[in-house]
Design a protein around this motif. Structure first.
Motif, PDB file in Angstrom:
ATOM      1  N   LYS A  67       0.623 -12.296   4.216  1.00 14.06           N
ATOM      2  CA  LYS A  67       0.235 -11.299   5.210  1.00 14.06           C
ATOM      3  C   LYS A  67       0.467  -9.887   4.676  1.00 14.06           C
ATOM      4  O   LYS A  67      -0.398  -9.012   4.818  1.00 14.06           O
ATOM      5  N   GLN A  68       1.616  -9.669   4.045  1.00 16.44           N
ATOM      6  CA  GLN A  68       1.898  -8.350   3.481  1.00 16.44           C
ATOM      7  C   GLN A  68       0.942  -8.031   2.337  1.00 16.44           C
ATOM      8  O   GLN A  68       0.477  -6.901   2.200  1.00 16.44           O
ATOM      9  N   ARG A  69       0.618  -9.019   1.522  1.00 17.28           N
ATOM     10  CA  ARG A  69      -0.324  -8.800   0.415  1.00 17.28           C
ATOM     11  C   ARG A  69      -1.678  -8.365   0.940  1.00 17.28           C
ATOM     12  O   ARG A  69      -2.318  -7.471   0.372  1.00 17.28           O
ATOM     13  N   LEU A  70      -2.135  -8.964   2.032  1.00 18.64           N
ATOM     14  CA  LEU A  70      -3.424  -8.586   2.615  1.00 18.64           C
ATOM     15  C   LEU A  70      -3.372  -7.170   3.180  1.00 18.64           C
ATOM     16  O   LEU A  70      -4.324  -6.403   3.036  1.00 18.64           O
ATOM     17  N   ARG A  71      -2.263  -6.798   3.799  1.00 19.86           N
ATOM     18  CA  ARG A  71      -2.106  -5.415   4.277  1.00 19.86           C
ATOM     19  C   ARG A  71      -2.099  -4.437   3.102  1.00 19.86           C
ATOM     20  O   ARG A  71      -2.740  -3.387   3.145  1.00 19.86           O
ATOM     21  N   ASP A  72      -1.378  -4.789   2.046  1.00 18.49           N
ATOM     22  CA  ASP A  72      -1.336  -3.931   0.853  1.00 18.49           C
ATOM     23  C   ASP A  72      -2.725  -3.807   0.227  1.00 18.49           C
ATOM     24  O   ASP A  72      -3.148  -2.712  -0.159  1.00 18.49           O
ATOM     25  N   ALA A  73      -3.427  -4.927   0.127  1.00 14.98           N
ATOM     26  CA  ALA A  73      -4.779  -4.911  -0.451  1.00 14.98           C
ATOM     27  C   ALA A  73      -5.700  -4.037   0.386  1.00 14.98           C
ATOM     28  O   ALA A  73      -6.510  -3.273  -0.162  1.00 14.98           O
ATOM     29  N   TYR A  74      -5.584  -4.137   1.711  1.00 15.99           N
ATOM     30  CA  TYR A  74      -6.407  -3.270   2.570  1.00 15.99           C
ATOM     31  C   TYR A  74      -6.100  -1.797   2.299  1.00 15.99           C
ATOM     32  O   TYR A  74      -7.015  -0.984   2.152  1.00 15.99           O
ATOM     33  N   GLN A  75      -4.823  -1.456   2.257  1.00 15.60           N
ATOM     34  CA  GLN A  75      -4.463  -0.057   2.042  1.00 15.60           C
ATOM     35  C   GLN A  75      -5.070   0.463   0.742  1.00 15.60           C
ATOM     36  O   GLN A  75      -5.643   1.553   0.697  1.00 15.60           O
ATOM     37  N   ILE A  76      -4.977  -0.317  -0.296  1.00 14.39           N
ATOM     38  CA  ILE A  76      -5.504   0.099  -1.599  1.00 14.39           C
ATOM     39  C   ILE A  76      -7.027   0.155  -1.576  1.00 14.39           C
ATOM     40  O   ILE A  76      -7.631   1.129  -2.052  1.00 14.39           O
ATOM     41  N   ALA A  77      -7.657  -0.860  -1.008  1.00 15.70           N
ATOM     42  CA  ALA A  77      -9.128  -0.886  -0.944  1.00 15.70           C
ATOM     43  C   ALA A  77      -9.654   0.266  -0.097  1.00 15.70           C
ATOM     44  O   ALA A  77     -10.635   0.922  -0.467  1.00 15.70           O
ATOM     45  N   ALA A  78      -9.022   0.519   1.047  1.00 22.21           N
ATOM     46  CA  ALA A  78      -9.475   1.608   1.918  1.00 22.21           C
ATOM     47  C   ALA A  78      -9.270   2.964   1.257  1.00 22.21           C
ATOM     48  O   ALA A  78     -10.099   3.869   1.416  1.00 22.21           O
ATOM     49  N   LEU A  79      -8.194   3.114   0.514  1.00 25.36           N
ATOM     50  CA  LEU A  79      -7.952   4.342  -0.242  1.00 25.36           C
ATOM     51  C   LEU A  79      -9.100   4.581  -1.226  1.00 25.36           C
ATOM     52  O   LEU A  79      -9.684   5.664  -1.265  1.00 25.36           O
ATOM     53  N   LEU A  80      -9.444   3.567  -1.990  1.00 27.49           N
ATOM     54  CA  LEU A  80     -10.537   3.694  -2.955  1.00 27.49           C
ATOM     55  C   LEU A  80     -11.881   3.904  -2.268  1.00 27.49           C
ATOM     56  O   LEU A  80     -12.729   4.648  -2.758  1.00 27.49           O
ATOM     57  N   ALA A  81     -12.058   3.260  -1.100  1.00 29.66           N
ATOM     58  CA  ALA A  81     -13.326   3.379  -0.367  1.00 29.66           C
ATOM     59  C   ALA A  81     -13.528   4.780   0.206  1.00 29.66           C
ATOM     60  O   ALA A  81     -14.644   5.122   0.584  1.00 29.66           O
ATOM     61  N   GLU A  82     -12.482   5.578   0.245  1.00 27.96           N
ATOM     62  CA  GLU A  82     -12.643   6.968   0.681  1.00 27.96           C
ATOM     63  C   GLU A  82     -13.449   7.779  -0.332  1.00 27.96           C
ATOM     64  O   GLU A  82     -14.052   8.788   0.018  1.00 27.96           O
TER      65      GLU A  82
END
Length: 132
Positions: A67-82
């Motif tokens: 669950k934490q890995r998925l939250r971390d992956a989202y944070q990183i992906a959303a950062l890059l998607a900016e």
């Protein structure tokens, strides 16, 4: 003297949402950026149906670490998607990365242990700095 409003810091919204949103919302947004296959890989499952089940609340990812890995992956992906299109973000997650000793960010997140997210986030910030 008046001061100009501060520009929002890149990645701040991604960080807030990764922690504020319910996990199904995080996974749904992550799927929108990375696609179901890559989210399944990050979640340690073989079938993309599991990702849909997580989003629909039919089941949950296996452990707190996942669950934490998925939250971390989202944070990183959303950062890059900016700053990049989703296809570029997907490629970044899957490709060898010189900031990570030529390891793929997705693989490092999935298999890399407790400090992996910090390493991948640093590589994402370095990418953004170079892209600007």
């Amino acid at each position: 003297m008046t001061t100009a409003p501060m520009a929002p810091r890149v990645g701040l919204e991604a960080h807030m949402n990764a922690h504020k949103w319910a996990l199904p919302k995080v996974i749904e947004e992550l799927r929108g950026i990375l696609g179901a296959r890559l989210v399944a890989y990050l979640g340690g499952v073989k079938e993309t149906r599991a990702v849909t089940d997580w989003i629909n609340g039919k089941r949950e990812p296996g452990s707190e670490a996942v669950k934490q890995r998925l939250r971390d992956a989202y944070q990183i992906a959303a950062l890059l998607a900016e700053v990049e299109a989703n296809g570029v973000v997907q490629t970044w997650f899957m490709g060898m990365n010189p900031q990570l000793d030529d390891r793929a960010p997705a693989r490092l997140l999935r298999d890399g242990g407790p400090n992996a997210a910090t390493e991948v986030l640093g590589a994402a910030r370095a990418y953004i700095a170079m892209a600007s």
